[in-house]
Design a protein around this motif. Structure first.
Motif, PDB file in Angstrom:
ATOM      1  N   GLN A 125     -26.746  -0.863  26.484  1.00 16.67           N
ATOM      2  CA  GLN A 125     -25.316  -0.999  26.233  1.00 16.67           C
ATOM      3  C   GLN A 125     -24.637   0.318  26.597  1.00 16.67           C
ATOM      4  O   GLN A 125     -25.068   1.386  26.162  1.00 16.67           O
ATOM      5  N   VAL A 126     -23.591   0.226  27.398  1.00 20.59           N
ATOM      6  CA  VAL A 126     -22.809   1.404  27.778  1.00 20.59           C
ATOM      7  C   VAL A 126     -21.334   1.034  27.672  1.00 20.59           C
ATOM      8  O   VAL A 126     -20.978  -0.145  27.635  1.00 20.59           O
ATOM      9  N   PRO A 127     -20.448   2.016  27.615  1.00 16.16           N
ATOM     10  CA  PRO A 127     -19.021   1.694  27.553  1.00 16.16           C
ATOM     11  C   PRO A 127     -18.577   0.939  28.800  1.00 16.16           C
ATOM     12  O   PRO A 127     -19.088   1.172  29.904  1.00 16.16           O
ATOM     13  N   SER A 128     -17.632   0.046  28.648  1.00 21.45           N
ATOM     14  CA  SER A 128     -17.057  -0.641  29.795  1.00 21.45           C
ATOM     15  C   SER A 128     -15.832   0.134  30.278  1.00 21.45           C
ATOM     16  O   SER A 128     -15.392   1.098  29.646  1.00 21.45           O
ATOM     17  N   GLY A 129     -15.286  -0.276  31.407  1.00 21.22           N
ATOM     18  CA  GLY A 129     -14.125   0.389  31.961  1.00 21.22           C
ATOM     19  C   GLY A 129     -14.480   1.315  33.110  1.00 21.22           C
ATOM     20  O   GLY A 129     -15.580   1.253  33.668  1.00 21.22           O
ATOM     21  N   LYS A 130     -13.553   2.188  33.464  1.00 23.49           N
ATOM     22  CA  LYS A 130     -13.769   3.152  34.540  1.00 23.49           C
ATOM     23  C   LYS A 130     -14.484   4.371  33.982  1.00 23.49           C
ATOM     24  O   LYS A 130     -14.003   5.005  33.050  1.00 23.49           O
ATOM     25  N   LEU A 131     -15.641   4.688  34.558  1.00 23.23           N
ATOM     26  CA  LEU A 131     -16.482   5.761  34.041  1.00 23.23           C
ATOM     27  C   LEU A 131     -16.819   6.754  35.149  1.00 23.23           C
ATOM     28  O   LEU A 131     -17.100   6.358  36.295  1.00 23.23           O
ATOM     29  N   ARG A 132     -16.806   8.024  34.798  1.00 23.98           N
ATOM     30  CA  ARG A 132     -17.329   9.033  35.720  1.00 23.98           C
ATOM     31  C   ARG A 132     -18.834   9.108  35.517  1.00 23.98           C
ATOM     32  O   ARG A 132     -19.324   9.151  34.389  1.00 23.98           O
ATOM     33  N   ILE A 133     -19.567   9.108  36.617  1.00 20.15           N
ATOM     34  CA  ILE A 133     -21.028   9.147  36.513  1.00 20.15           C
ATOM     35  C   ILE A 133     -21.568  10.218  37.457  1.00 20.15           C
ATOM     36  O   ILE A 133     -21.141  10.331  38.605  1.00 20.15           O
ATOM     37  N   MET A 134     -22.474  11.030  36.923  1.00 18.56           N
ATOM     38  CA  MET A 134     -23.119  12.091  37.705  1.00 18.56           C
ATOM     39  C   MET A 134     -24.622  11.900  37.698  1.00 18.56           C
ATOM     40  O   MET A 134     -25.212  11.509  36.679  1.00 18.56           O
ATOM     41  N   PHE A 135     -25.231  12.155  38.839  1.00 14.99           N
ATOM     42  CA  PHE A 135     -26.682  12.267  38.938  1.00 14.99           C
ATOM     43  C   PHE A 135     -26.986  13.659  39.460  1.00 14.99           C
ATOM     44  O   PHE A 135     -26.441  14.078  40.485  1.00 14.99           O
ATOM     45  N   LEU A 136     -27.836  14.367  38.732  1.00 15.99           N
ATOM     46  CA  LEU A 136     -28.183  15.735  39.102  1.00 15.99           C
ATOM     47  C   LEU A 136     -29.690  15.840  39.269  1.00 15.99           C
ATOM     48  O   LEU A 136     -30.463  15.250  38.506  1.00 15.99           O
ATOM     49  N   TYR A 137     -30.093  16.604  40.280  1.00  8.07           N
ATOM     50  CA  TYR A 137     -31.506  16.910  40.411  1.00  8.07           C
ATOM     51  C   TYR A 137     -31.946  17.769  39.229  1.00  8.07           C
ATOM     52  O   TYR A 137     -31.183  18.599  38.737  1.00  8.07           O
ATOM     53  N   THR A 161     -17.178   7.627  40.412  1.00  9.05           N
ATOM     54  CA  THR A 161     -16.761   6.751  39.315  1.00  9.05           C
ATOM     55  C   THR A 161     -17.240   5.332  39.582  1.00  9.05           C
ATOM     56  O   THR A 161     -17.400   4.923  40.744  1.00  9.05           O
ATOM     57  N   ILE A 162     -17.479   4.596  38.497  1.00  3.93           N
ATOM     58  CA  ILE A 162     -17.830   3.186  38.588  1.00  3.93           C
ATOM     59  C   ILE A 162     -16.965   2.412  37.604  1.00  3.93           C
ATOM     60  O   ILE A 162     -16.433   2.982  36.643  1.00  3.93           O
ATOM     61  N   ASN A 163     -16.809   1.130  37.851  1.00  2.00           N
ATOM     62  CA  ASN A 163     -16.048   0.267  36.961  1.00  2.00           C
ATOM     63  C   ASN A 163     -16.958  -0.815  36.410  1.00  2.00           C
ATOM     64  O   ASN A 163     -17.591  -1.554  37.179  1.00  2.00           O
ATOM     65  N   LEU A 164     -17.052  -0.912  35.090  1.00  2.00           N
ATOM     66  CA  LEU A 164     -17.898  -1.901  34.430  1.00  2.00           C
ATOM     67  C   LEU A 164     -17.032  -2.788  33.547  1.00  2.00           C
ATOM     68  O   LEU A 164     -16.237  -2.287  32.748  1.00  2.00           O
ATOM     69  N   SER A 165     -17.197  -4.084  33.684  1.00  2.00           N
ATOM     70  CA  SER A 165     -16.472  -5.032  32.845  1.00  2.00           C
ATOM     71  C   SER A 165     -17.272  -5.323  31.585  1.00  2.00           C
ATOM     72  O   SER A 165     -18.508  -5.374  31.615  1.00  2.00           O
ATOM     73  N   ALA A 166     -16.560  -5.528  30.490  1.00  2.00           N
ATOM     74  CA  ALA A 166     -17.226  -5.788  29.210  1.00  2.00           C
ATOM     75  C   ALA A 166     -18.052  -7.062  29.274  1.00  2.00           C
ATOM     76  O   ALA A 166     -17.640  -8.062  29.862  1.00  2.00           O
ATOM     77  N   LYS A 167     -19.246  -6.999  28.679  1.00  2.00           N
ATOM     78  CA  LYS A 167     -20.189  -8.111  28.533  1.00  2.00           C
ATOM     79  C   LYS A 167     -20.781  -8.576  29.861  1.00  2.00           C
ATOM     80  O   LYS A 167     -21.427  -9.627  29.919  1.00  2.00           O
ATOM     81  N   GLU A 168     -20.587  -7.796  30.933  1.00  2.00           N
ATOM     82  CA  GLU A 168     -21.213  -8.125  32.209  1.00  2.00           C
ATOM     83  C   GLU A 168     -22.512  -7.337  32.357  1.00  2.00           C
ATOM     84  O   GLU A 168     -22.713  -6.303  31.711  1.00  2.00           O
ATOM     85  N   VAL A 169     -23.398  -7.829  33.235  1.00  2.00           N
ATOM     86  CA  VAL A 169     -24.741  -7.271  33.412  1.00  2.00           C
ATOM     87  C   VAL A 169     -24.813  -6.597  34.788  1.00  2.00           C
ATOM     88  O   VAL A 169     -24.535  -7.233  35.817  1.00  2.00           O
ATOM     89  N   TYR A 170     -25.207  -5.316  34.797  1.00  2.00           N
ATOM     90  CA  TYR A 170     -25.216  -4.539  36.041  1.00  2.00           C
ATOM     91  C   TYR A 170     -26.581  -3.892  36.284  1.00  2.00           C
ATOM     92  O   TYR A 170     -27.237  -3.432  35.346  1.00  2.00           O
TER      93      TYR A 170
END
Length: 402
Positions: A125-137, A161-170
């Protein structure tokens, strides 16, 4: 196996104790699963590339110098993914290594529910909506990311950034987009299996080729080499062409050196075409076969195993033993109960050319049946030289014992 809201603690000095895990409640969550598909090997061609051990941070907190100090969601020790992602969170409680082959994987976090009959306990479970996401070595060590030296927390792989809708599976993939330029990126796929009118008496599978642009055309010296004792790559080692036809065969249980009988109507049955595409996130169609395809099955348990063959466009499946051109032919065979097939003519042919993966059907103890066979929904992803299988578990009947 479901994650518990509590974790068992190890006995210390002969005293056992438990501690409660405090979770942050998430309103209107989305369900997210993350794979690190950066499966390259370090060779002379890319000897200066960092080993792809990653830390994922969603909505990061940064200090004045732009160095991450925390985040709303953190997935540390994100290592290269494994060839098989089983239909349950098998990594939870595995303390032999902190390295995590997926997220949430080993993380003790709030996970998805049973949704329309599908077990989402492998999704966080993660927050829905527009999220900033970073991947670092990060170094391939056991030191948590935020405890590393400052200079080791500056190697940003992706910041977007990514956009996640509530109750959707990604399902989120970190992958190499272009083999020549080494451009990396994300692919966020919104899953649909839990919304489809799927039958419990059919097994489903779909296919993706997320290989990097130019990987197949690259010189063999730049590609992985088979390493004895590791997961075999078969004819996928050179990659496959950008468009491949897919054929399915079903076989009865193999006995000794006798050729496995082909299940009627399932001898190299054409399913469809898979086209290389690592830019769009559309869900590819699912193909199915009957759980009880073998007329000899009793409706409780079946021992059939499956073989998928990928063939270049315009080639005849009947002539596959004579196809020598790299990338024109490769196959995946799905082992019965996780065991290798005996050395029969067909198994020998498949064993030379293909790679093994677990069966697309699950047999387990259920009620008075030990075992009982159940259908699954699976996804097969070709990424450069590797083939990854992800299987989603249905909600099985509650066992009833006498």
């Amino acid at each position: 196996m479901k994650r518990s809201l509590y974790i068992l603690c190890v006995a210390v000095l002969a005293l056992a104790a438990c501690r409660k895990v405090d979770y942050t409640t998430i309103d209107q969550p989305a369900y997210l699963r993350v794979f690190n598909d950066l499966n390259y090997s370090q060779t002379m061609e890319n000897m200066n590339s960092l080993y792809p051990s990653l830390c994922m941070i969603i909505d990061p907190v940064l200090d004045a110098d732009g160095i991450p100090t925390g985040g709303k969601v953190v997935g540390d020790f994100l290592d290269k993914r494994e060839a098989y992602a089983p239909p349950y969170p098998s990594h939870v409680g595995n303390s032999t290594s902190v390295q995590n082959p997926e997220y949430p994987g080993k993380e003790n976090v709030l996970v998805g529910p049973i949704l329309n009959g599908f077990d989402l306990s492998s999704w966080a479970q993660v927050p829905s909506g527009k999220l900033r996401i970073m991947f670092l070595y990060r170094p391939h060590t056991s030191t948590p990311f935020f405890e590393l030296e400052t200079k080791l927390k500056k190697n940003v792989l992706i910041d977007t950034t990514i956009n996640l809708s509530a109750k959707e599976v990604y399902t989120l993939h970190v992958l190499q987009k272009d083999f020549k330029t080494k451009r990396n990126g994300l692919l966020l796929r919104e899953e649909s299996f839990h919304k489809l009118p799927l039958s419990d008496s059919l097994a489903y599978i779909n296919f993706y080729n997320y290989s990097a642009n130019g990987f197949f055309q690259a010189d063999i010296s730049q590609k992985p080499q088979e390493i004895p004792g590791t997961d075999r790559l078969g004819l996928f080692i050179t990659g496959v062409k950008d468009s491949m036809n897919v054929f399915l065969s079903l076989f009865e249980r193999q006995t000794g050196n006798v050729l496995s009988p082909v299940v009627k109507n399932y001898n190299s049955k054409y399913l469809g075409t898979v086209v290389r595409n690592n830019e769009t996130n559309k869900v590819n169609p699912y193909y199915s076969f009957p759980l009880w395809a073998d007329p000899k099955s009793d409706g409780i348990r079946t021992d059939i195993w499956q073989n998928l063959e990928f063939l270049g466009l315009g080639l005849d499946i009947a002539n596959r033993p004579n196809i020598k051109s790299p990338g024109n032919y490769a196959c995946v065979y799905f082992l019965l109960n996780g065991k290798s097939l005996p050395p029969a003519p067909l198994a020998s042919f498949i064993g030379l050319n293909g790679i093994p993966r677990p069966n697309l059907l699950v047999s387990l103890h259920s009620g008075l049946n030990n075992p009982q066979t159940f259908a699954t929904v699976s996804t097969l992803e070709i990424i450069n030289s590797n083939v990854y299988l992800t299987t989603v578990q249905r909600k099985y009947p509650t066992p009833i014992y006498k």
